[in-house]
Design an enzyme around this catalytic site. Structure first.
Site, mmCIF file in Angstrom:
data_model
loop_
_atom_site.group_PDB
_atom_site.id
_atom_site.type_symbol
_atom_site.label_atom_id
_atom_site.label_comp_id
_atom_site.label_asym_id
_atom_site.label_seq_id
_atom_site.Cartn_x
_atom_site.Cartn_y
_atom_site.Cartn_z
ATOM 1 C CE LYS A 189 -3.846 1.641 0.280
ATOM 2 N NZ LYS A 189 -5.145 2.411 -1.001
ATOM 3 C CG ASP A 222 -6.274 -0.291 -2.806
ATOM 4 O OD1 ASP A 222 -5.589 -0.310 -3.234
ATOM 5 O OD2 ASP A 222 -6.985 0.906 -2.565
#
Ligand code: IPM
Ligand code: MG
Length: 356
Positions: A189, A222
């Site tokens: 991330k 995500d």
């Protein structure tokens, strides 16, 4: 004859049902093979042991386990006891004490299973998630201050070390290099977490130089979650941090049809310590004691353990038997069937005995 020493720790909930089922199947495989034997010792550790002794395992538990070639673990978690006692007192203690830094989580849609994804058929998905298992968000670093006051604060610090990230990255590249597609997705991330996750990306690029046969790519966690649902066939081997891979592997289990089939290996790839093999599903006390738990995750886990012990032929025989039984529709309730734990176990043992 080859001999392997196995420490069995059924522990809590349905662990008490699936580990004996797994041992039955392992015994059938050893008899069928005739080339190896398993010397199994079972330990009564877990939440009941805690109620009797005030500990999840004896003080010298790790010392005792050191003498084994592998640990076959059920599940930990209890209705009455806090998770931090049960988990940190047994499972995480073993993982961390034995530096089992690589958590390997394969996912496939087995024959006879139905993925909730409309377009996914058995055989369509073949993933291996490599989860960092010793640091990251699970390092236990942090604290609480000013308890009960409006200015109370809690921190949970993720720890990433060069040694820790490099070794998990190497393990992931090694696994990817041995698989037909030789494709590794490095999940981070790094758009939002600009220290630890950028560090991961940098180390991935460094390690990649030693594995020219592997194609690798970066993906944000995500976006990866969405890709697992939208483009599942585009994925092969995945490496991610402790927390990210924890979440993605539950999603993977669900995509494969049930968490009841998902296996895992907590490996010390350096083999200084015994590695630990367990089904992912947990103690599931809502169904514990009823004889309906799905033993397939434990069987698959047992196959990973055999593989680790150098018994690849027996591991393959076991997976072939499991696939045949699933394809024949001998399925537990989590997969829409009516079979009980004992029915699936008997069917897999019969398939092992009958297989050439
Ligand atoms: C898993 C589980 C555990 C984990 C829990 C029970 C701490 O969710 O094996 O994925 O996150 O490690
Ligand atoms: Mg989990």
């Amino acid at each position: 004859m080859r001999s392997h020493r196995i420490a069995a720790i059924p522990a809590d909930g349905i662990g008490q049902e699936v580990i004996p089922a797994g041992l039955e199947v392992l015994q059938a495989l050893a008899e069928r093979s005739g080339d190896f034997r398993l010397d199994v010792t079972s330990f009564p550790w877990g939440s009941d042991f805690y109620r009797q002794t005030g500990r999840m395992m004896p003080e010298d538990g790790l010392e005792t386990l050191k003498g084994f070639d592998a640990i076959f673990f059920g599940a930990v978690g209890d209705k009455e006891l806090p998770d931090d006692i049960t988990l940190w007192g047994l499972r995480l203690k073993i993982c961390q004490g034995f530096d089992q830094y690589a958590n390997i989580r394969p996912t496939r849609v087995l024959p006879g299973l139905t993925s909730p994804l409309r377009e996914v058929a058995p055989g369509d998905i073949d993933w291996v998630i490599v989860r960092e298992n010793s640091e990251g968000e699970y390092a236990g670093h942090g604290g609480r201050a000013h308890r009960g006051h409006p200015e109370e604060v809690a921190t949970e610090t993720a720890i990433f070390t060069r040694a820790g990230v490099t070794r998990i990255m190497r393990t992931a590249f090694e696994i990817a290099a041995l698989r037909p597609r030789k494709l590794l997705t490095v999940v981070t991330k790094s758009n939002a977490q600009k220290h630890g996750m950028v560090f991961w990306d940098e180390i991935a690029a460094e390690v990649a130089r030693d594995f020219p046969s592997v194609t690798w790519e970066k993906e944000l966690v995500d976006a990866m979650a969405a890709r697992m649902v939208r483009r599942p066939r585009s994925i092969d081997t995945v490496v991610a941090t402790n927390l990210h891979a924890d979440i993605l592997s539950d999603l993977a289990g669900a995509v494969a049809g049930s968490l009841g089939v998902a296996p895992t290996a907590n490996l010390d790839p350096s083999r200084r310590f015994p590695s630990m093999f367990e089904p992912i599903h947990g103690s599931a006390f809502d169904i514990a004691g009823k004889g309906v738990a799905n033993p397939v995750a434990t069987f698959w886990t047992a196959a990973m353990m055999l593989e680790h012990l150098g018994e690849a032929a027996a591991a393959n025989r076991l997976m072939t038997a499991v696939e045949r039984v699933c394809a024949d529709g001998v399925l537990t309730a989590d997969l829409g069937g009516t079979a009980r734990t004992a029915d699936v176990t008997a069917a897999v043992c019969a398939a092992i005995r009958g297989a050439n």
